[in-house]
Enzyme design. Structure first.
Site, short mmCIF file in Angstrom:
data_model
loop_
_atom_site.label_atom_id
_atom_site.label_comp_id
_atom_site.label_asym_id
_atom_site.label_seq_id
_atom_site.Cartn_x
_atom_site.Cartn_y
_atom_site.Cartn_z
N TYR A 51 50.49 33.53 51.40
CA TYR A 51 51.02 32.71 50.30
C TYR A 51 52.39 32.13 50.60
O TYR A 51 52.68 30.99 50.26
CB TYR A 51 51.04 33.52 48.99
N ARG A 94 46.84 21.98 48.01
CA ARG A 94 46.65 23.37 48.40
C ARG A 94 45.38 23.49 49.25
O ARG A 94 44.37 22.85 48.93
CB ARG A 94 46.51 24.26 47.16
N HIS A 120 42.18 26.15 46.04
CA HIS A 120 42.71 26.02 44.66
C HIS A 120 43.51 24.73 44.50
O HIS A 120 44.54 24.70 43.82
CB HIS A 120 43.60 27.22 44.29
N HIS A 170 52.59 33.79 44.74
CA HIS A 170 52.58 34.67 45.92
C HIS A 170 52.32 36.10 45.47
O HIS A 170 53.08 36.63 44.62
CB HIS A 170 53.93 34.55 46.63
N ARG A 214 53.14 23.01 52.58
CA ARG A 214 52.81 22.26 51.37
C ARG A 214 54.06 21.73 50.69
O ARG A 214 54.09 20.61 50.19
CB ARG A 214 52.02 23.15 50.41
N ASN A 239 41.87 35.70 39.83
CA ASN A 239 40.69 34.84 39.63
C ASN A 239 39.98 35.27 38.35
O ASN A 239 40.30 36.31 37.78
CB ASN A 239 39.72 34.98 40.80
N ARG A 274 46.91 38.64 52.27
CA ARG A 274 47.43 37.68 51.28
C ARG A 274 48.96 37.72 51.29
O ARG A 274 49.62 36.71 51.08
CB ARG A 274 46.91 38.02 49.87
FE1 HDD Z 1 44.30 33.02 47.39
C1 HDD Z 1 45.85 30.15 46.49
C2 HDD Z 1 43.64 33.73 44.12
C3 HDD Z 1 42.33 35.68 48.36
C4 HDD Z 1 45.31 32.61 50.53
N1 HDD Z 1 44.65 32.11 45.65
C5 HDD Z 1 45.32 30.93 45.47
C6 HDD Z 1 45.42 30.63 44.09
C7 HDD Z 1 44.80 31.63 43.42
C8 HDD Z 1 44.32 32.57 44.41
C9 HDD Z 1 44.62 31.76 41.93
C10 HDD Z 1 46.08 29.39 43.49
C11 HDD Z 1 47.48 29.68 43.10
C12 HDD Z 1 48.06 28.46 42.43
O1 HDD Z 1 47.62 28.14 41.31
O2 HDD Z 1 48.93 27.83 43.02
N2 HDD Z 1 43.13 34.38 46.44
C13 HDD Z 1 43.10 34.57 45.09
C14 HDD Z 1 42.40 35.80 44.80
C15 HDD Z 1 42.02 36.32 46.00
C16 HDD Z 1 42.49 35.45 47.02
C17 HDD Z 1 42.18 36.38 43.43
C18 HDD Z 1 41.25 37.60 46.26
C19 HDD Z 1 41.65 38.74 45.84
N3 HDD Z 1 43.86 33.95 49.13
C20 HDD Z 1 43.06 35.04 49.33
C21 HDD Z 1 43.14 35.47 50.70
C22 HDD Z 1 44.01 34.61 51.32
C23 HDD Z 1 44.44 33.66 50.31
C24 HDD Z 1 42.42 36.66 51.30
C25 HDD Z 1 44.48 34.59 52.74
C26 HDD Z 1 44.68 35.64 53.46
N4 HDD Z 1 45.30 31.57 48.36
C27 HDD Z 1 45.67 31.65 49.65
C28 HDD Z 1 46.59 30.54 50.07
C29 HDD Z 1 46.76 29.72 48.76
C30 HDD Z 1 45.90 30.50 47.79
C31 HDD Z 1 46.13 29.80 51.28
C32 HDD Z 1 46.48 28.24 48.81
C33 HDD Z 1 47.57 27.58 48.05
C34 HDD Z 1 48.54 28.62 47.79
O3 HDD Z 1 48.10 29.79 48.30
O4 HDD Z 1 49.62 28.48 47.24
O5 HDD Z 1 47.79 31.07 50.49
#
Ligand code: HDD
Length: 717
Positions: A376, A86, A89, A353, A383, A162, A372
């Protein structure tokens, strides 16, 4: 079926509904699970294998030949068995469980899984760190992810949260920036899993909306004791919509029944080397032992009419809704009760997501959430290698997915029929959409108007008030930890100008804080008065006010040959009554013999373990003490536990070890044979071992306090 009356139909439906409970996901996963115990080996083509050790060669010492299909298949699969981690995370750990609502939430939401308290909705949770790679350590300072997938009868609902209720930035547009800044620096990929470096702090001082989040990250929340002892927050503002179409703003919370507890920084760093899997081990073992982690689901609700009644914008993700202002109602409970069968298949391939919502839950214009909703889904395409990742067992809903989407890499479903378009007449326009009244998802009809503009709302401009509120809410110990965290983090920043900018930026939060930061990093104290006008606090965010219990805590018991068996036995029995676990530590594995001649098994040695892996330490009496007094490892064990403010206890001659360890400012029991233990800042000692229960009670009581911070104060003064 055709002969069914309406009542029959209803009954049939209801009983199906009842079955659709906790085990529905488990049963679905089991249909994909294989076990090769006692099976003969076959290739991926099902051909029986006669030899899996030698490749096919032209002569015993000759080259391998091309026609060795078994070798080629085995090697090709191996060559391709990694997938991208990822992008954030990357390191995570998952577990299965179920969720039960306490009472019907009909007034707030039509979400089906929040209606019937007898239904156990299957759930998969993945905890994670944000910054480190897949192979990094668990106990680094970082935000923790707390992602929950509810497999509801209306499809999957994900709370991708989170352990901190706010975020670094206000607009998703800046997400790549904050992540680039905090990840290892691009020229040398250093440091791993750490925010303590120049690019991150350069980002912070130039993007002051981060101020509030930094306060939380550098607080004890950044180094949780356990995934079982941290809160979860959906962070973004969502909507609940009820059956009448009435919508309200909502924030989601997970509240652990074990309370919110943290490590201390020195311990966290040492654990990262001694047991990089500390949080994984903790969660896995707790579930295996039947200590099922439990979290209550809480919601904060704001009426649409009250949207503008707060001194912060309720759509700004760098702000939380203080519980004292908007109370949290607990509406149900999550129980994690099953470890995965296969980490890759389940945990690694799970895809969460924020856009996975069910009828009754909707979005808001929170600009971080909006971004977001794109990211996701998009990230899974690379991935998980294509658009069919919803067919991977862990990601499948327990409801069927029936639509006209077809083909793509790794398609598993065999769709019968010749139409894959809508509207069609050939198959009677199947599958057909369902109306809202039949349960179809209909987006909340929010009225939206505005000119296209790339800008930030004025109501998002205050970056400091809630950072001050958070600071005001901290106990003395928590404040001290935050200052020390600044000293570590900024102490690792090479550029002096950034160090100074940090002092000046956090002067906007609190002048006293800025002065303290400056002292430890060779910077000048702030040159002008600081702080905001906020004088209030939110007691709910201080870990001092959390649930305190000794349940599931782990105590190290140090023994060598000739310990007192009856003391040990009574203490362990007493611990069990409180749900406290004990492990026996000595200098080798195998068994040790008590003075009474009883043998007991040793769980860990001074080589395989350290005090950082335990919540407390106990030394029973007996002649073994004469040797322990000479043992550096035992003394080191006690000193570290002491330094990390942990509960320490000893009985009879065991007390001599504590006395010899010269624990600063601590009184231990003398030789007066008093039947009551001496309790001194979390150090419990007793000489009279006739009845160990008063000792055990005092010890468990101290253990339930988590740590004895008062000791830290005397160490630093
Ligand atoms: Fe995110 C993963 C939580 C903002 C884009 N995020 C990811 C995961 C968590 C969070 C727990 C891991 C999920 C798993 O276990 O597979 N993220 C948050 C929280 C945010 C946050 C609580 C603020 C409120 N995230 C955030 C933003 C973006 C992303 C603003 C993009 C616009 N996050 C992602 C991602 C990930 C991710 C790139 C990486 C791997 C995945 O999604 O599956 O899409």
């Amino acid at each position: 079926m055709n002969n069914m009356t309406n009542d029959d139909r209803k009954h049939h439906h209801d009983s199906r509904g009842d079955q659709r409970k906790e085990n529905d996901k488990k049963n679905q996963l089991e249909s994909f699970t294989v076990d090769h115990t006692d099976k003969e080996m076959r290739t991926n083509q099902g051909v029986p294998v006669s030899n899996d050790d030698d490749s096919l060669k032209a002569g015993k010492r000759g080259p391998t030949i091309m026609e060795d299909f078994h070798f080629r298949e085995k090697m090709t699969h191996f060559d391709h068995e990694r997938i991208p981690e990822r992008v954030v995370h990357a390191r995570g750990f998952g577990a299965h469980g179920y969720f039960q609502v306490y009472k019907p939430m009909t007034e707030l939401t039509s979400a089906k899984f929040l209606q019937d308290p007898s239904v156990k909705t299957p759930v998969f949770v993945r905890f994670s760190t944000v910054v480190g790679s897949r192979g990094s350590a668990d106990t680094v300072r970082d935000v923790r992810g707390f992602a929950t997938k509810f497999y509801t009868e209306d499809g999957n609902f994900d709370i991708v949260g989170n352990n901190i209720p706010i975020f670094f930035i206000q607009d998703a547009m800046k997400f790549p920036d904050v992540v680039h800044a905090i990840k290892p620096e691009p020229h040398n990929e250093i440091p791993q899993a750490s925010s303590a470096h120049d690019t991150f702090w350069d980002f912070v001082v130039n993007n002051t909306e981060t101020a509030h989040m930094i306060m939380w990250l550098l607080s004890d929340r950044g180094i949780p004791r356990s995934f079982r002892m941290m809160e979860g927050f959906g962070v973004n503002t969502f909507r609940f919509v009820n059956g009448q179409g009435k919508a309200r703003f909502v924030k989601f919370h997970w509240k652990p029944l074990l309370g919110v507890h943290s490590l201390v920084w020195d311990e966290a760093q040492k654990l990262a080397g001694k047991d990089p899997d500390f949080h994984r081990n903790d969660l896995w073992n707790a579930i295996e032992m039947g200590d099922y982690p439990e979290y209550e689901l809480g919601v904060q609700v704001i009426e649409e009419d009250d949207e503008f009644k707060f001194d912060f914008d309720i759509l700004d993700p760098t702000k939380f809704w203080p519980e004292e202002v908007v109370p949290v109602q607990t509406i149900g409970k999550l129980t994690l009760n099953r470890n995965v069968d296969n980490f890759f298949a389940e945990t690694e391939q799970s895809a969460f997501h924020t856009g996975n919502v069910v009828p009754g839950v909707d979005f808001t214009n929170d600009p971080l959430l909006q971004g977001r909703l794109f990211s996701y889904l998009d990230t899974q395409l690379i991935r998980l290698g294509g658009p069919n990742f919803h067919e991977i067992p862990i990601n499948r809903p327990i409801t069927p997915n029936v639509n006209n989407q077809r083909d793509g890499f790794h398609r598993m479903t065999i769709n019968r029929g010749i139409t894959s378009y809508s509207v069609n007449a050939i198959q009677g326009n199947s599958p057909h959409p369902v109306s809202k009244s039949e349960g179809g998802y209909v987006h909340y009809a929010e009225k939206v108007e505005g000119v296209k503009i790339r800008a930030r709302s004025e109501s998002f401009k205050d970056h400091y008030s809630q950072a001050t509120l958070f600071w005001n809410s901290m106990s003395e110990a928590e404040k001290r930890h935050i200052i020390e965290a600044f000293h570590f983090e900024i102490g690792k920043v090479d550029r002096p100008e950034i160090r100074q900018q940090v002092v000046d930026m956090f002067n906007n939060v609190d002048e006293g804080l800025a002065k303290e930061i400056a002292k430890g990093i060779g910077a000048k104290p702030p040159s002008k008065p600081g702080g905001t006008a906020v004088t209030t606090s939110s007691p709910a965010v201080s870990q001092e006010n959390t649930i305190k219990t000794a349940s599931t805590r782990k105590v190290a018991i140090i023994v060598k040959d000739k310990f007192h068996f009856h003391e040990l036995k009574q203490v362990i029995k007493g611990f069990k009554g409180y749900g406290v676990h004990a492990e026996l530590i000595s200098d080798t594995l195998g068994t040790v013999k008590s003075e009474e001649g009883k043998e007991i098994h040793i769980d860990e040695t001074f080589t395989t373990s350290e005090s950082v892996m335990y919540d407390a330490v106990f030394i029973p009496g007996g002649k073994h003490v004469q040797q322990l007094l000479l043992e550096d490892d035992a003394l080191h064990f006690i000193h570290e536990a002491f330094k990390h403010a942990k509960t320490i206890g000893a009985s009879n001659e065991g007390v001599d070890v504590l006395a010899n360890a010269q624990l600063h400012g601590i009184a231990v029991s003398g030789t007066d044979n008093s039947p009551t233990p001496i309790v001194s800042k979390g150090v419990i000692s007793i000489r009279n071992a006739a009845n160990m229960s008063s000792f055990t009670n005092a010890f468990v009581n101290a253990l339930s306090k988590h740590r004895h911070w008062v000791r830290e104060k005397q160490q630093s003064s």
